[in-house]
Write an enzyme that holds these catalytic residues in place. Structure first.
Site, PDB file in Angstrom:
ATOM      1  N   ASP A 146     -10.388   8.790 -16.024  1.00 13.31           N
ATOM      2  CA  ASP A 146     -10.364   8.196 -14.685  1.00 13.31           C
ATOM      3  C   ASP A 146     -10.566   6.680 -14.708  1.00 13.31           C
ATOM      4  OD1 ASP A 146     -10.020  10.752 -13.630  1.00 13.31           O
ATOM      5  OD2 ASP A 146     -12.191  11.082 -13.570  1.00 13.31           O
ATOM      6  N   GLU A 147     -10.101   6.041 -15.749  1.00  9.99           N
ATOM      7  CA  GLU A 147     -10.264   4.586 -15.856  1.00  9.99           C
ATOM      8  C   GLU A 147      -9.272   3.857 -14.961  1.00  9.99           C
ATOM      9  OE1 GLU A 147      -9.617   6.586 -18.436  1.00  9.99           O
ATOM     10  OE2 GLU A 147     -11.246   6.446 -19.901  1.00  9.99           O
ATOM     11  N   GLY A 148      -8.260   4.577 -14.483  1.00 12.80           N
ATOM     12  CA  GLY A 148      -7.185   3.933 -13.714  1.00 12.80           C
ATOM     13  C   GLY A 148      -5.891   3.887 -14.525  1.00 12.80           C
ATOM     14  N   LYS A 149      -5.750   4.843 -15.439  1.00 12.02           N
ATOM     15  CA  LYS A 149      -4.542   4.880 -16.293  1.00 12.02           C
ATOM     16  C   LYS A 149      -3.280   5.020 -15.448  1.00 12.02           C
ATOM     17  CE  LYS A 149      -6.246   8.465 -18.406  1.00 12.02           C
ATOM     18  NZ  LYS A 149      -7.591   8.479 -17.826  1.00 12.02           N
ATOM     19  N   GLY A 150      -3.345   5.877 -14.402  1.00 17.01           N
ATOM     20  CA  GLY A 150      -2.174   6.101 -13.562  1.00 17.01           C
ATOM     21  C   GLY A 150      -1.692   4.800 -12.945  1.00 17.01           C
ATOM     22  N   ALA A 184      -5.827  16.570 -15.983  1.00 14.85           N
ATOM     23  CA  ALA A 184      -5.685  15.156 -15.625  1.00 14.85           C
ATOM     24  C   ALA A 184      -5.417  15.003 -14.136  1.00 14.85           C
ATOM     25  CB  ALA A 184      -4.534  14.538 -16.416  1.00 14.85           C
ATOM     26  N   GLY A 185      -5.825  13.880 -13.595  1.00 17.95           N
ATOM     27  CA  GLY A 185      -5.494  13.526 -12.218  1.00 17.95           C
ATOM     28  C   GLY A 185      -5.250  12.035 -12.168  1.00 17.95           C
ATOM     29  N   HIS A 186      -4.003  11.643 -11.955  1.00 20.19           N
ATOM     30  CA  HIS A 186      -3.652  10.226 -11.945  1.00 20.19           C
ATOM     31  C   HIS A 186      -3.178   9.838 -10.546  1.00 20.19           C
ATOM     32  CE1 HIS A 186      -2.795  10.539 -16.550  1.00 20.19           C
ATOM     33  NE2 HIS A 186      -4.042  10.808 -16.242  1.00 20.19           N
ATOM     34  N   GLN A 191      -7.010  11.781 -19.880  1.00 27.97           N
ATOM     35  CA  GLN A 191      -8.415  11.791 -20.292  1.00 27.97           C
ATOM     36  C   GLN A 191      -8.797  10.440 -20.920  1.00 27.97           C
ATOM     37  OE1 GLN A 191      -6.550  14.982 -21.357  1.00 27.97           O
ATOM     38  NE2 GLN A 191      -6.996  15.389 -19.235  1.00 27.97           N
ATOM     39  N   ASP A 204     -12.549  -5.277  -8.498  1.00 27.06           N
ATOM     40  CA  ASP A 204     -12.845  -5.534  -7.079  1.00 27.06           C
ATOM     41  C   ASP A 204     -14.050  -4.727  -6.585  1.00 27.06           C
ATOM     42  OD1 ASP A 204     -10.784  -3.460  -7.628  1.00 27.06           O
ATOM     43  OD2 ASP A 204     -11.091  -2.963  -5.518  1.00 27.06           O
ATOM     44  N   VAL A 233      -7.198  -5.419  -9.553  1.00 29.37           N
ATOM     45  CA  VAL A 233      -8.161  -5.783  -8.517  1.00 29.37           C
ATOM     46  C   VAL A 233      -7.961  -4.963  -7.239  1.00 29.37           C
ATOM     47  CG1 VAL A 233      -8.588  -8.120  -9.369  1.00 29.37           C
ATOM     48  CG2 VAL A 233      -6.666  -7.714  -7.809  1.00 29.37           C
TER      49      VAL A 233
HETATM   50  P1  GDP Z   1      -6.775   7.962 -14.223  1.00 30.28           P
HETATM   51  O1  GDP Z   1      -7.136   9.392 -14.405  1.00 30.28           O
HETATM   52  O2  GDP Z   1      -7.241   7.103 -15.355  1.00 30.28           O
HETATM   53  O3  GDP Z   1      -5.325   7.754 -13.917  1.00 30.28           O
HETATM   54  O4  GDP Z   1      -7.583   7.455 -12.964  1.00 30.28           O
HETATM   55  P2  GDP Z   1      -7.681   8.215 -11.533  1.00 30.28           P
HETATM   56  O5  GDP Z   1      -6.392   8.008 -10.825  1.00 30.28           O
HETATM   57  O6  GDP Z   1      -8.185   9.591 -11.701  1.00 30.28           O
HETATM   58  O7  GDP Z   1      -8.860   7.399 -10.870  1.00 30.28           O
HETATM   59  C1  GDP Z   1      -8.774   6.029 -10.714  1.00 30.28           C
HETATM   60  C2  GDP Z   1      -8.867   5.705  -9.211  1.00 30.28           C
HETATM   61  O8  GDP Z   1      -9.064   4.329  -9.095  1.00 30.28           O
HETATM   62  C3  GDP Z   1      -7.614   6.023  -8.419  1.00 30.28           C
HETATM   63  O9  GDP Z   1      -7.993   6.452  -7.136  1.00 30.28           O
HETATM   64  C4  GDP Z   1      -6.885   4.683  -8.325  1.00 30.28           C
HETATM   65  O10 GDP Z   1      -6.103   4.559  -7.158  1.00 30.28           O
HETATM   66  C5  GDP Z   1      -8.051   3.755  -8.278  1.00 30.28           C
HETATM   67  N1  GDP Z   1      -7.827   2.431  -8.859  1.00 30.28           N
HETATM   68  C6  GDP Z   1      -7.117   2.086  -9.977  1.00 30.28           C
HETATM   69  N2  GDP Z   1      -7.228   0.774 -10.213  1.00 30.28           N
HETATM   70  C7  GDP Z   1      -8.010   0.272  -9.240  1.00 30.28           C
HETATM   71  C8  GDP Z   1      -8.512  -1.036  -8.949  1.00 30.28           C
HETATM   72  O11 GDP Z   1      -8.279  -2.000  -9.660  1.00 30.28           O
HETATM   73  N3  GDP Z   1      -9.313  -1.157  -7.859  1.00 30.28           N
HETATM   74  C9  GDP Z   1      -9.634  -0.104  -7.051  1.00 30.28           C
HETATM   75  N4  GDP Z   1     -10.416  -0.317  -6.022  1.00 30.28           N
HETATM   76  N5  GDP Z   1      -9.185   1.139  -7.299  1.00 30.28           N
HETATM   77  C10 GDP Z   1      -8.399   1.318  -8.381  1.00 30.28           C
HETATM   78  P1  IMO Z   2      -7.783  11.935 -16.410  1.00 27.03           P
HETATM   79  O1  IMO Z   2      -6.454  11.975 -17.147  1.00 27.03           O
HETATM   80  C1  IMO Z   2     -12.015  12.825 -16.305  1.00 27.03           C
HETATM   81  C2  IMO Z   2     -13.359  16.356 -18.504  1.00 27.03           C
HETATM   82  C3  IMO Z   2     -13.954  17.487 -17.686  1.00 27.03           C
HETATM   83  C4  IMO Z   2     -14.970  18.021 -18.677  1.00 27.03           C
HETATM   84  C5  IMO Z   2     -14.225  17.892 -20.007  1.00 27.03           C
HETATM   85  C6  IMO Z   2     -13.549  19.180 -20.464  1.00 27.03           C
HETATM   86  O2  IMO Z   2      -7.634  12.022 -14.935  1.00 27.03           O
HETATM   87  O3  IMO Z   2      -8.588  10.773 -16.876  1.00 27.03           O
HETATM   88  P2  IMO Z   2     -11.322  20.399 -19.680  1.00 27.03           P
HETATM   89  O4  IMO Z   2     -10.939  20.990 -18.373  1.00 27.03           O
HETATM   90  O5  IMO Z   2     -10.422  19.313 -20.165  1.00 27.03           O
HETATM   91  O6  IMO Z   2     -11.555  21.433 -20.752  1.00 27.03           O
HETATM   92  O7  IMO Z   2     -12.772  19.737 -19.409  1.00 27.03           O
HETATM   93  O8  IMO Z   2     -13.250  16.888 -19.813  1.00 27.03           O
HETATM   94  N1  IMO Z   2     -12.012  15.921 -18.086  1.00 27.03           N
HETATM   95  C7  IMO Z   2     -11.760  14.793 -17.425  1.00 27.03           C
HETATM   96  N2  IMO Z   2     -12.596  13.876 -16.913  1.00 27.03           N
HETATM   97  N3  IMO Z   2     -10.692  12.641 -16.205  1.00 27.03           N
HETATM   98  C8  IMO Z   2      -9.838  13.523 -16.755  1.00 27.03           C
HETATM   99  O9  IMO Z   2      -8.504  13.311 -16.826  1.00 27.03           O
HETATM  100  C9  IMO Z   2     -10.358  14.690 -17.355  1.00 27.03           C
HETATM  101  N4  IMO Z   2      -9.814  15.773 -17.955  1.00 27.03           N
HETATM  102  C10 IMO Z   2     -10.830  16.510 -18.412  1.00 27.03           C
HETATM  103  O10 IMO Z   2     -14.553  17.010 -16.501  1.00 27.03           O
HETATM  104  O11 IMO Z   2     -16.078  17.160 -18.740  1.00 27.03           O
HETATM  105 MG    MG Z   3      -8.074  10.905 -13.325  1.00 24.37          MG
END
Ligand code: GDP
Ligand code: IMO
Ligand code: MG
Length: 427
Positions: free
Chosen positions: A13-17, A39-41, A223, A332, A413
């Site tokens: 969830d670093e913001g890869k999407g 995953a959730g992007h 991940q 931000d 940002v």
């Molecule tokens: P991913 O799993 O690494 O793709 O990240 P997620 O999409 O699960 O979670 C990142 C969240 O941060 C999403 O809701 C994005 O829309 C949001 N996001 C990404 N970059 C930024 C940023 O620079 N600022 C803010 N405020 N939100 C961001």
């Molecule tokens: P994205 O791509 C954050 C975590 C789960 C759990 C561990 C194992 O959006 O960054 P699993 O269902 O994979 O066997 O669960 O990994 N986890 C994530 N945490 N972002 C993800 O994907 C994750 N995918 C799995 O919460 O701790």
């Molecule tokens: Mg995610």
């Protein structure tokens, strides 16, 4: 022939999407190579928000080929639902390709994921319960079913029969649960296979042909490094290889073809699921950042655990991924904090530790050693040049680069595609 890998450097969830979406504009092809619908992007384009779990974020552009490669575990129902979700929003999936060699997530995988978690009680991993771990278990045990099997009904039926007999015995004996009906799964999955037929391909050939033709290929990590089964906080990890090397294995591309590896860094740290987290802010400040940043899981809606940035983690990520640049997101969200902390080392039994420890027992006992930097007050969502950021924000970002030894490549940002500062050519 640029072939660029984007990986998460923390716990996901670093913001890869968002970063992939930004880079995809310059790419010809986007490839998912590991993980599944755990995953959730989230990608934001103007007023529209898209949440993707399986299909690469490049699908939002009309002209990019999007590949789900063999290292991914595919839940066909989720895939087809995601295809329908995109169609409903006016997005074509004609350019989607799914590897015939990708393993299938079966109904028993999802059930067993949940049962194992429930039984583990206090020792649960906090998985997403999507069946991802059990699907990879079967792959390693060589009893997995693959996407291509769906197109050969006799083969699929014979393999399913053998595997399901075993799973039903396990459910009955170990969990006192009723088993699954063979015919029901067979018919459902063969129908999924027919629906997926137009997308199924030999994706290693597709990807390598593109690279050899000079096209720009982007590998979309899911991940994060600390969730890698070998290089993360085992056993609190996922069952695949989110690190850069995983892209080569999962896509069927040789390491000599890769031209850059970018690590996505959230400007602080978050984690969903259980396991140690040295810089966790289990207090009002953590809660404040969670609310400001709306830190709730894209896949499971769970509140994300929040902490300060951890340079020990980032140095580990820089090393195991061979990072060539950092993409720092959510900067931000930190506006308005009086001071910011970065863990520069851990203290363990009185000694300073600069490298991420091997062994979870040690990690449970370490105490972060922080460096404090001044914060900035102004919102920065409209800034588009690095030199226009408040000096404290510039200093914070430069310090991340110094502490990791990796140059800054991109700063994000805001959620929107437009809220991005590129510091150099990325392809
Ligand atoms: P991913 O799993 O690494 O793709 O990240 P997620 O999409 O699960 O979670 C990142 C969240 O941060 C999403 O809701 C994005 O829309 C949001 N996001 C990404 N970059 C930024 C940023 O620079 N600022 C803010 N405020 N939100 C961001
Ligand atoms: P994205 O791509 C954050 C975590 C789960 C759990 C561990 C194992 O959006 O960054 P699993 O269902 O994979 O066997 O669960 O990994 N986890 C994530 N945490 N972002 C993800 O994907 C994750 N995918 C799995 O919460 O701790
Ligand atoms: Mg995610």
């Amino acid at each position: 022939m640029p072939a660029v890998i984007v990986v998460g450097t923390q716990w996901g969830d670093e913001g890869k999407g968002k970063v992939i979406d930004y880079l995809a504009e310059q790419a010809d092809m986007v490839v998912r190579h590991q993980g599944g619908n755990n995953a959730g992007h989230t990608v934001v384009v103007g007023d529209a928000e898209y949440k993707l779990h399986l299909i690469p974020s490049g699908i939002l552009y009309p002209d990019k080929l999007c590949v789900i490669a063999s290292g991914v575990v595919v839940d066909p129902k989720v895939l087809l639902d995601e295809v329908a979700y995109l169609h409903n929003r006016g997005i074509s999936t004609d350019r989607l390709r799914v590897s015939a060699d990708a393993h299938l997530i079966m109904p028993y995988h999802e059930l067993l994921d949940g049962l194992a978690e429930d039984r583990a009680g206090a020792h649960k991993l906090g998985t997403t319960r999507r069946g991802v771990g059990p699907a990879y278990m079967d792959k390693a045990a060589r009893v997995g079913l693959r996407v291509g099997d769906l197109l050969r009904p006799a083969t699929f039926a014979a393999r399913l029969k053998r595997v399901l007999d075993e799973k039903n015995r396990l459910l009955a004996k170990a969990y006192d649960m009723p088993g699954f009906d063979f015919d029901e799964i067979l018919q459902t999955y063969l129908a999924y296979g027919e629906a997926m037929r137009p997308y199924i391909a030999n994706t290693s050939v597709v990807i390598n042909d593109a690279i050899d033709a000079g096209e720009r290929v982007l590998f979309e990590g899911a991940q994060g490094t600390m969730l890698d089964i070998d290089h993360g906080t085992y056993p609190y990890v996922t069952s695949s290889h989110p690190v850069a090397g995983g892209a080569c294995i999962g896509a069927g591309v040789g390491p000599t073809k890769i031209t850059a590896v970018y690590g996505v860094v959230k400007a602080y740290t978050s984690r969903v699921g259980d396991g140690p987290f040295p810089t966790e802010l289990d207090d009002a400040l953590g809660q404040e950042i969670r609310e400001r940043g709306n830190e709730y899981g894209t896949t499971t809606s769970r509140p994300r655990r929040i902490g300060w940035l951890d340079a020990v983690v980032l140095r580990h990520a820089a090393r195991v991924n061979g990072l060539s640049g950092l993409a720092v997101t959510r900067v931000d969200v930190l506006s308005g904090l009086s001071e910011l902390k970065i863990a520069i080392a851990y203290r363990y039994q009185g000694e300073l530790m600069y490298e991420f420890p091997d062994g979870l027992d040690i990690l449970h006992e370490v105490e972060p050693v922080y460096e404090t930097l001044p914060g900035w007050q102004e919102p920065i969502g409209d800034v588009r040049r690095f030199e226009d950021l408040p000096p404290q924000a510039q200093r914070y970002l430069e310090r991340i680069s110094e502490l990791t030894g990796v140059p800054l490549a991109l700063v994000s940002v805001g959620r929107d595609r437009a809220c991005t500062i590129a510091l150099r050519e990325l392809f």
